[in-house]
Design an enzyme around this catalytic site. Structure first.
Site, PDB file in Angstrom:
ATOM      1  N   ARG A 128      -1.635   7.139   9.422  1.00 62.78           N
ATOM      2  CA  ARG A 128      -1.745   6.546   8.076  1.00 62.78           C
ATOM      3  C   ARG A 128      -1.918   7.628   7.007  1.00 62.78           C
ATOM      4  NH1 ARG A 128      -3.738   1.117   8.225  1.00 62.78           N
ATOM      5  NH2 ARG A 128      -2.866   0.104  10.071  1.00 62.78           N
ATOM      6  N   CYS A 154     -13.859  -1.347   6.529  1.00 67.54           N
ATOM      7  CA  CYS A 154     -12.927  -0.709   5.589  1.00 67.54           C
ATOM      8  C   CYS A 154     -13.617   0.125   4.509  1.00 67.54           C
ATOM      9  CB  CYS A 154     -12.025  -1.756   4.955  1.00 67.54           C
ATOM     10  SG  CYS A 154     -10.987  -2.598   6.163  1.00 67.54           S
ATOM     11  N   LYS A 212      -3.280   1.970  14.824  1.00 67.63           N
ATOM     12  CA  LYS A 212      -3.354   2.854  13.661  1.00 67.63           C
ATOM     13  C   LYS A 212      -4.025   4.179  14.026  1.00 67.63           C
ATOM     14  CE  LYS A 212      -5.870  -0.217  11.330  1.00 67.63           C
ATOM     15  NZ  LYS A 212      -6.856  -0.895  10.457  1.00 67.63           N
ATOM     16  N   CYS A 268      -7.976 -10.701   1.492  1.00 68.11           N
ATOM     17  CA  CYS A 268      -7.989 -10.242   2.881  1.00 68.11           C
ATOM     18  C   CYS A 268      -8.083 -11.418   3.856  1.00 68.11           C
ATOM     19  CB  CYS A 268      -9.154  -9.285   3.114  1.00 68.11           C
ATOM     20  SG  CYS A 268      -9.181  -8.734   4.828  1.00 68.11           S
ATOM     21  N   CYS A 284     -15.317  -3.303   0.128  1.00 68.20           N
ATOM     22  CA  CYS A 284     -13.905  -3.539   0.479  1.00 68.20           C
ATOM     23  C   CYS A 284     -13.401  -4.743  -0.320  1.00 68.20           C
ATOM     24  CB  CYS A 284     -13.799  -3.819   1.976  1.00 68.20           C
ATOM     25  SG  CYS A 284     -14.435  -5.447   2.408  1.00 68.20           S
ATOM     26  N   ARG A 299       0.853  -1.205   0.000  1.00 71.48           N
ATOM     27  CA  ARG A 299       0.000   0.000   0.000  1.00 71.48           C
ATOM     28  C   ARG A 299       0.882   1.247   0.000  1.00 71.48           C
ATOM     29  NH1 ARG A 299      -3.965   0.142   4.944  1.00 71.48           N
ATOM     30  NH2 ARG A 299      -5.047  -1.489   3.805  1.00 71.48           N
ATOM     31  N   LYS A 326      -5.816   7.793  12.103  1.00 71.11           N
ATOM     32  CA  LYS A 326      -6.275   8.306  10.805  1.00 71.11           C
ATOM     33  C   LYS A 326      -6.686   9.778  10.880  1.00 71.11           C
ATOM     34  CE  LYS A 326      -7.387   3.745   9.232  1.00 71.11           C
ATOM     35  NZ  LYS A 326      -8.383   2.793   8.734  1.00 71.11           N
ATOM     36  N   CYS A 339     -16.292  -8.163   6.588  1.00 68.97           N
ATOM     37  CA  CYS A 339     -16.196  -8.390   8.039  1.00 68.97           C
ATOM     38  C   CYS A 339     -16.527  -7.077   8.717  1.00 68.97           C
ATOM     39  CB  CYS A 339     -14.801  -8.906   8.419  1.00 68.97           C
ATOM     40  SG  CYS A 339     -13.582  -7.605   8.677  1.00 68.97           S
TER      41      CYS A 339
HETATM   42 FE1  SRM Z   1      -8.972  -1.584   6.487  1.00 73.69          FE
HETATM   43  C1  SRM Z   1      -7.554  -4.154   8.138  1.00 73.69           C
HETATM   44  C2  SRM Z   1      -8.266  -2.987   3.548  1.00 73.69           C
HETATM   45  C3  SRM Z   1      -9.707   1.344   4.970  1.00 73.69           C
HETATM   46  C4  SRM Z   1     -10.611  -0.551   9.312  1.00 73.69           C
HETATM   47  N1  SRM Z   1      -8.002  -3.258   5.945  1.00 73.69           N
HETATM   48  C5  SRM Z   1      -7.449  -4.178   6.786  1.00 73.69           C
HETATM   49  C6  SRM Z   1      -6.630  -5.207   5.993  1.00 73.69           C
HETATM   50  C7  SRM Z   1      -5.216  -4.705   5.905  1.00 73.69           C
HETATM   51  C8  SRM Z   1      -6.717  -6.664   6.506  1.00 73.69           C
HETATM   52  C9  SRM Z   1      -5.693  -7.146   7.500  1.00 73.69           C
HETATM   53  O1  SRM Z   1      -5.433  -6.475   8.507  1.00 73.69           O
HETATM   54  O2  SRM Z   1      -5.173  -8.229   7.273  1.00 73.69           O
HETATM   55  C10 SRM Z   1      -7.361  -5.109   4.619  1.00 73.69           C
HETATM   56  C11 SRM Z   1      -6.551  -5.521   3.399  1.00 73.69           C
HETATM   57  C12 SRM Z   1      -7.449  -6.168   2.380  1.00 73.69           C
HETATM   58  C13 SRM Z   1      -6.819  -6.392   1.060  1.00 73.69           C
HETATM   59  O3  SRM Z   1      -6.703  -7.567   0.645  1.00 73.69           O
HETATM   60  O4  SRM Z   1      -6.443  -5.440   0.396  1.00 73.69           O
HETATM   61  C14 SRM Z   1      -7.892  -3.694   4.675  1.00 73.69           C
HETATM   62  N2  SRM Z   1      -8.861  -0.921   4.621  1.00 73.69           N
HETATM   63  C15 SRM Z   1      -8.640  -1.671   3.523  1.00 73.69           C
HETATM   64  C16 SRM Z   1      -8.874  -0.900   2.249  1.00 73.69           C
HETATM   65  C17 SRM Z   1      -7.950  -1.293   1.114  1.00 73.69           C
HETATM   66  C18 SRM Z   1     -10.349  -1.066   1.865  1.00 73.69           C
HETATM   67  C19 SRM Z   1     -10.813  -0.470   0.552  1.00 73.69           C
HETATM   68  O5  SRM Z   1     -11.867  -0.891   0.115  1.00 73.69           O
HETATM   69  O6  SRM Z   1     -10.169   0.414  -0.003  1.00 73.69           O
HETATM   70  C20 SRM Z   1      -8.680   0.534   2.797  1.00 73.69           C
HETATM   71  C21 SRM Z   1      -7.256   0.980   2.749  1.00 73.69           C
HETATM   72  C22 SRM Z   1      -7.118   2.357   3.282  1.00 73.69           C
HETATM   73  C23 SRM Z   1      -5.773   2.965   3.120  1.00 73.69           C
HETATM   74  O7  SRM Z   1      -5.415   3.266   1.988  1.00 73.69           O
HETATM   75  O8  SRM Z   1      -5.104   3.199   4.128  1.00 73.69           O
HETATM   76  C24 SRM Z   1      -9.106   0.341   4.243  1.00 73.69           C
HETATM   77  N3  SRM Z   1      -9.920   0.126   7.059  1.00 73.69           N
HETATM   78  C25 SRM Z   1     -10.214   1.182   6.245  1.00 73.69           C
HETATM   79  C26 SRM Z   1     -11.157   2.038   6.881  1.00 73.69           C
HETATM   80  C27 SRM Z   1     -11.782   3.273   6.271  1.00 73.69           C
HETATM   81  C28 SRM Z   1     -10.961   4.496   6.500  1.00 73.69           C
HETATM   82  O9  SRM Z   1      -9.850   4.447   7.041  1.00 73.69           O
HETATM   83  O10 SRM Z   1     -11.430   5.565   6.122  1.00 73.69           O
HETATM   84  C29 SRM Z   1     -11.434   1.490   8.120  1.00 73.69           C
HETATM   85  C30 SRM Z   1     -12.478   2.011   9.140  1.00 73.69           C
HETATM   86  C31 SRM Z   1     -12.045   3.220   9.843  1.00 73.69           C
HETATM   87  C32 SRM Z   1     -11.240   2.872  11.049  1.00 73.69           C
HETATM   88  O11 SRM Z   1     -10.044   2.638  10.923  1.00 73.69           O
HETATM   89  O12 SRM Z   1     -11.827   2.809  12.126  1.00 73.69           O
HETATM   90  C33 SRM Z   1     -10.634   0.293   8.227  1.00 73.69           C
HETATM   91  N4  SRM Z   1      -9.029  -2.211   8.407  1.00 73.69           N
HETATM   92  C34 SRM Z   1      -9.801  -1.680   9.401  1.00 73.69           C
HETATM   93  C35 SRM Z   1      -9.649  -2.474  10.587  1.00 73.69           C
HETATM   94  C36 SRM Z   1     -10.351  -2.234  11.939  1.00 73.69           C
HETATM   95  C37 SRM Z   1      -9.611  -1.257  12.777  1.00 73.69           C
HETATM   96  C38 SRM Z   1     -10.178  -1.147  14.157  1.00 73.69           C
HETATM   97  O13 SRM Z   1     -10.061  -0.095  14.756  1.00 73.69           O
HETATM   98  O14 SRM Z   1     -10.720  -2.117  14.688  1.00 73.69           O
HETATM   99  C39 SRM Z   1      -8.770  -3.528  10.254  1.00 73.69           C
HETATM  100  C40 SRM Z   1      -8.287  -4.663  11.166  1.00 73.69           C
HETATM  101  C41 SRM Z   1      -7.281  -4.213  12.180  1.00 73.69           C
HETATM  102  O15 SRM Z   1      -6.722  -3.131  12.120  1.00 73.69           O
HETATM  103  O16 SRM Z   1      -7.038  -5.027  13.070  1.00 73.69           O
HETATM  104  C42 SRM Z   1      -8.411  -3.339   8.874  1.00 73.69           C
HETATM  105 FE1  SF4 Z   2     -10.899  -7.278   5.011  1.00 74.73          FE
HETATM  106 FE2  SF4 Z   2     -12.838  -6.791   6.717  1.00 74.73          FE
HETATM  107 FE3  SF4 Z   2     -11.450  -4.775   5.739  1.00 74.73          FE
HETATM  108 FE4  SF4 Z   2     -13.110  -6.054   4.187  1.00 74.73          FE
HETATM  109  S1  SF4 Z   2     -13.685  -4.882   6.015  1.00 74.73           S
HETATM  110  S2  SF4 Z   2     -11.005  -5.528   3.669  1.00 74.73           S
HETATM  111  S3  SF4 Z   2     -12.993  -8.110   4.924  1.00 74.73           S
HETATM  112  S4  SF4 Z   2     -10.660  -6.341   7.035  1.00 74.73           S
END
Ligand code: SRM
Ligand code: SF4
Length: 560
Positions: A138, A476, A205, A433, A427, A69, A207, A472
C-alpha cells in the site's frame, strides 16, 4: 495424513481475474449504481471501495457511492496537484477531502458514473489510485520532515523506489478506467507484467514506512516493514534498520487475531535496501496464509515462525547476512505543527486538521483557506501520518499572507489548540465505513473536548497524552499504540485501551470493555488523576501505567 485446506475465496477470485480485470468493464456501464460482490473485491486493488451512506439505509435499500483512495508516497504533492484534488472533491465527490493515517487523500461519495473521470484526472496529475488498497504493498509512508535537512530527500528517494517497484504492473487500470489513455505507473516505468506479484498478488494488504531515527510519526513498529534511516553526525546516510511483522487489525470475537509490534530484523546498507525489502515481501507472498484472511497478514507468519526463522529464510534467499540491528535514539511522536525554518532559508507551516477532514463548516473554512494558499502562494504540500497538512517552501515575504488567509478563513494556528486535541486521531467510521460498529470521527470532537477539559482541570495540559478512537477493532487510527484509545465494540459501546507509547514500542492494554459512549470520560478520569499525583519526573502517561499496572475493575459490572 496431510490436511488439505481450501484457499480463501478471494484467492480464487484473484487467480481468475485476468490480472484484476474481472468483469469490471462490463459492470461499469451496466446502468446499475453498484458492482457485484466479486467485482467489489477487485475494485479495492484499483483504489476504490464500494460504500453506502449508512445514515440513509432503509431496509435493504442502499445509496451506493465509492470511496477513492490515492497512492501518494509520503503524502508529498505540489500545489497544482492539491488544487486538482480540491476541484475533484467538489465536482465528483462530497465536497470534502480526507487526509488518511497513511499520508494520502480519500474522496468519499463518488457515484459510479463519475469514477472513470475521477481516476482519469488523478492519472493526469501523475498520481494513481492503483495499489492504494487491495492485497499489495500500500501507500509507502515516511517521516514528514519537510526539508529541514537533506535527510528527507534521501528518505523520499527510497520510499518512491519501493512504492514504484512494488506497484502492480497490470494494465487493468488502464483498460478499465482510462479507455486507452496512458496509465501512470510510478515515477519510472518498470516491468509491464506481474512478474513479482504473480496472478494472486499477496495474501493480504502489506504496509511499509520509512522513519528518520527519533521520529515515530509513522508509528514505525505497526508497519509490516518499518524502516529506520540512520545518518551519521554529518548527515551522511549510514543505512537502514529493519523492523518486521507489525500490524494492528484484530477481531473482538477471534482471540487468535491481535495487534502486534514488529521485531528487530537487522541492518542493511543503502545498496541492499530494495533487494531486502522485496525479498521480505516475497517471503510473505510465498508463505503467508492464503486459506484464512484473518490470519493472512505477515505479522502472523512472523509470530508463527519466530523472527530468527524468518531472518534465516531471508538471508538464504538474499545470499548475504543482515548486519546486526544498530542502536537508535529514543523515538517520539512529532507533529511538525506551526512555523519552522527550512534548511534553504524558506519556511514551512504545519497545520492541525481535525481528523484529517478538509472541509468548510461554519466559520472554519479549511478547504477555502487551503485552496487560496495553494492558488496564490503555491507551497509544497506534505500530508502527515497524523492526518495533518504541512505547507512547505514558503518565502519569508509570504508568511504574513499565509497567516492572513488562514485568519480570513477562520483557521486557527495549531498552538491555539490544546495538546489533547492536537494529538488526537479518529478513523472515518460512520456513515461511510461498512465495517464500523460505532461512531468515531463524528463523535471524537465531543469526546476529546471533554477529556481536554478534564486534563486542564487536573493540571496536565502541558503533557502529551495521545487519545485515539476507532469505530471497530481494525485499528485504522492506530489506537493500540496510543496512551488512551476507544475502540468500537458494540452499539455505542467501546473497549478502552490504555498505556500504549508514542515512542511506538509498547502496545496498550485492554482496560475496560463495553463502556457506553457517555461513560468514556468518566472511565479515564481517575487514570489521569492518579498519573498527575504519582508520576515521577519526565514519566509519560503510558510509562506510568506500564510501571504501576492498571487498576483491576472493582466489580464484575465495572469490567463490562
Ligand atoms: Fe483501514 C479497512 C480506513 C489505515 C487496518 N480501513 C478499512 C476500510 C477500507 C473499510 C473496509 O474495508 O470496508 C476503511 C474505509 C473507511 C472510510 O469510509 O473511509 C479504512 N484505514 C482507513 C483510513 C482512511 C483511516 C483514517 O483515519 O485515515 C486509513 C487509510 C490509510 C491509507 O491511506 O492507506 C486506514 N487501516 C489503517 C491502518 C493504519 C496504518 O496503516 O497505518 C490500519 C492498522 C494497521 C494494519 O493494517 O494493521 C488499518 N483497515 C484496517 C483493517 C484491518 C487489517 C487487518 O490486518 O486485520 C481493515 C479491514 C480489513 O482489511 O479487512 C481496514
Ligand atoms: Fe472502519 Fe474500523 Fe477502520 Fe474505523 S477502524 S475506518 S470503523 S474499518
Amino acid at each position: 495424513m496431510h490436511k488439505k485446506v481450501k484457499p480463501a475465496k478471494e484467492e480464487l477470485l484473484k487467480a481468475a481475474s485476468n490480472d484484476l480485470r474481472g468483469s469490471l468493464v462490463e459492470e461499469l456501464t451496466n446502468g446499475t449504481p453498484s458492482f457485484t460482490k466479486d467485482s467489489y473485491q477487485l475494485l479495492k486493488f484499483h483504489g476504490l471501495y464500494q460504500q453506502d451512506d449508512r445514515d440513509k439505509r432503509q431496509g435493504k435499500n442502499k445509496e451506493y457511492s465509492f470511496m477513492i483512495r490515492c497512492r501518494i508516497p509520503g503524502g508529498k504533492i505540489n500545489a497544482e496537484q492539491y488544487l486538482a484534488h480540491d476541484r475533484l472533491a467538489d465536482t465528483h465527490a462530497n465536497g470534502k477531502l480526507r487526509i488518511t493515517t497513511r499520508q494520502t487523500f480519500q474522496f468519499h461519495g463518488v457515484i459510479k458514473e463519475n469514477i472513470s473521470e475521477t481516476l482519469s484526472q488523478i492519472n493526469d496529475l501523475m498520481l494513481t489510485t492503483m495499489g492504494a488498497c487491495g492485497d499489495v504493498v500500500r501507500n509507502v509512508m515516511y517521516s514528514p520532515i519537510p526539508d529541514i535537512s537533506s535527510k528527507q530527500e534521501i528518505i523520499r528517494k527510497y520510499a518512491n523506489e519501493i512504492s514504484d517497484k512494488l506497484l502492480p504492473q497490470t494494465k487493468a487500470f488502464h483498460d478499465v478506467w482510462l479507455d486507452g489513455e496512458k496509465v501512470y505507473s510510478g515515477e519510472k516505468e518498470y516491468a509491464s507484467v506481474e512478474n513479482f506479484y504473480g496472478p494472486t498478488y499477496l495474501p493480504r494488504k502489506f504496509k511499509i514506512g520509512i522513519a528518520e531515527a527519533g521520529d515515530n510519526s509513522i508509528d514505525l513498529y505497526t508497519q509490516d516493514i518499518g524502516i529506520v534511516a540512520l545518518f551519521d553526525d554529518s548527515n551522511q546516510l549510514e543505512g537502514f534498520n529493519l523492523i518486521a511483522g507489525g500490524g494492528l487489525g484484530m477481531n473482538h470475537k477471534k482471540s487468535d487475531t491481535f495487534p502486534r509490534l514488529g521485531d528487530h530484523l537487522g541492518f542493511v546498507t543503502e545498496d541492499k535496501l530494495y533487494q531486502t525489502v522485496e525479498t521480505i515481501v516475497a517471503i510473505q507472498r510465498d508463505n503467508g496464509d492464503r486459506t484464512n484472511r484473518k490470519q493472512a497478514r505477515m505479522k502472523y507468519l512472523i509470530d508463527n515462525w519466530g523472527i530468527e526463522k524468518f531472518r534465516d529464510e531471508l538471508e538464504e534467499r538474499l545470499g548475504f547476512k543482515l548486519e546486526p540491528f544498530r542502536d537508535m535514539p529514543e523515538f517520539e511522536l512529532k507533529l511538525y505543527h506551526g512555523w519552522h525554518r527550512q534548511q534553504d532559508g524558506r519556511w514551512f507551516i504545519g497545520l492541525f486538521i481535525e481528523n484529517g477532514r478538509i472541509k468548510n463548516e461554519g466559520e472554519l473554512r479549511i478547504k477555502d483557506g487551503l485552496k487560496e494558499i495553494a492558488t496564490t502562494i503555491k507551497p509544497g504540500i506534505q500530508l502527515t501520518p497524523h492526518q495533518d497538512i504541512i505547507l512547505t517552501d514558503i518565502k519569508e515575504e509570504d508568511r504574513e499572507a499565509v497567516e492572513n488567509i488562514l485568519k480570513e478563513n477562520g483557521i486557527p494556528l495549531p498552538d491555539t489548540y490544546s495538546n489533547a486535541v492536537r494529538f488526537a486521531m479518529a478513523c472515518p467510521a460512520m456513515p461511510t465505513c461498512g465495517l464500523a460498529i460505532t461512531e468515531s470521527e463524528r463523535v471524537m470532537p465531543q469526546i476529546i473536548r471533554e477529556i481536554e477539559h478534564e486534563i486542564a482541570k487536573i493540571g496536565l495540559q502541558d503533557k502529551t497524552i495521545t487519545v485515539r478512537m476507532t469505530g471497530c477493532p481494525n485499528g485504522c487510527a492506530r489506537p493500540y499504540v496510543a496512551d488512551i484509545a476507544f475502540v468500537g465494540q458494540s452499539l455505542e459501546k467501546y473497549s478502552v485501551y490504555v498505556a500504549g507509547a508514542s515512542s511506538g514500542d509498547h502496545l496498550s492494554t485492554r482496560y475496560r470493555d463495553l463502556v457506553p459512549f457517555s461513560e468514556l470520560t468518566n472511565t479515564v478520569r481517575p487514570l489521569l488523576e492518579q498519573y498527575k499525583n504519582e508520576h515521577t519526573n519526565g514519566e509519560t502517561f503510558g510509562d506510568f501505567w506500564r510501571r504501576t499496572g492498571l487498576p483491576q475493575p472493582a466489580t464484575q459490572a465495572d469490567a463490562k
